[in-house]
Design an enzyme around this catalytic site. Sequence first.
Site, PDB file in Angstrom:
ATOM      1  N   ASP A 134       0.839  -1.190   0.000  1.00  0.00           N
ATOM      2  CA  ASP A 134       0.000   0.000   0.000  1.00  0.00           C
ATOM      3  C   ASP A 134       0.879   1.247   0.000  1.00  0.00           C
ATOM      4  O   ASP A 134       2.029   1.216   0.461  1.00  0.00           O
ATOM      5  CB  ASP A 134      -0.889   0.028   1.245  1.00  0.00           C
ATOM      6  N   ARG A 135       0.314   2.335  -0.454  1.00  0.00           N
ATOM      7  CA  ARG A 135       1.075   3.579  -0.568  1.00  0.00           C
ATOM      8  C   ARG A 135       1.770   3.955   0.736  1.00  0.00           C
ATOM      9  O   ARG A 135       2.938   4.334   0.745  1.00  0.00           O
ATOM     10  CB  ARG A 135       0.143   4.714  -1.011  1.00  0.00           C
TER      11      ARG A 135
END
Length: 287
Positions: A134-135
């Site tokens: 995830d970012r």
Amino acid sequence: MENTWVYQGNEPIKIKKYLQSLGMGHRLFNDLKNGEGEFLVDHRSVRPTTKILPNQPLTIKAQPELPDESVGISDEPINIIFEDDNWLVIDKPAGVTSIPGPTIKNGTVLNRVKGYLIRNNSADLRPHLITRLDRFTSGLLLVAKHHIASSMISQQVQQHTMLKEYTAIVEGRFNEGHGEINKPIARREGEISRVIDEGGQPALTEYWVEKEGADWTLLRLRLHTGRTHQIRVHLASIGHPLIGDHLYGGDTSKFAHQLLHASKISFKDPFTLKQLVFTSDLPTSFK
């Protein structure tokens, strides 16, 4: 691009069966057989139906993939902790997206790796992200530098034999030092978040308590499946959301993103047949 193995078996074996034992997929073998590559035994070109003998070297020569023109090129930095002809292991900071999407077109890990390969005059300019984060999850990512590597590691990904461990700081304290969360995960219609649902995909997360504070716990976690947001969904479902995780109800008063870090990855290299292990120290925000 070429790779060579020395067959260590005791009986003659067909090239296809041998390569499958190393992890090569059926589709890639057919592509190589149908003109996109060449098979050599003892440095002589042979048919793909040839049998190889014990201690004979097998070499595959493959044409480079064409670059994906839809993927932009970025000169932004990447923190490489390991590189050889087949792999890159990257330590990603929180805030960097893994691949381009509708809202972020450039500056992702994939864009940066493509720029890095171009600057280093690589023949293959179509990298494959084997693992993604995830970012706002930091830590280790594995990248295959060409499609042969991507195909040959896919079996370990699909069978979940690639070890992936994470470190997280969550709300609350645990009554036990070790446990498992075995709950199926499903998509939410029209949303990016996921939800525990009996009709979802099986998901298993294992955890160990490493350290505790007054109202928080530092966990080591191991993924036995690879669902989107798996750790975040699972921990929230048992009342211990990640600190900083706004999407799943974590406390965001002190941290703007979830405290989740991909701290360890280990896999059997299908080219050297050695077990590779990589670790990453916790970011400053955790400390």
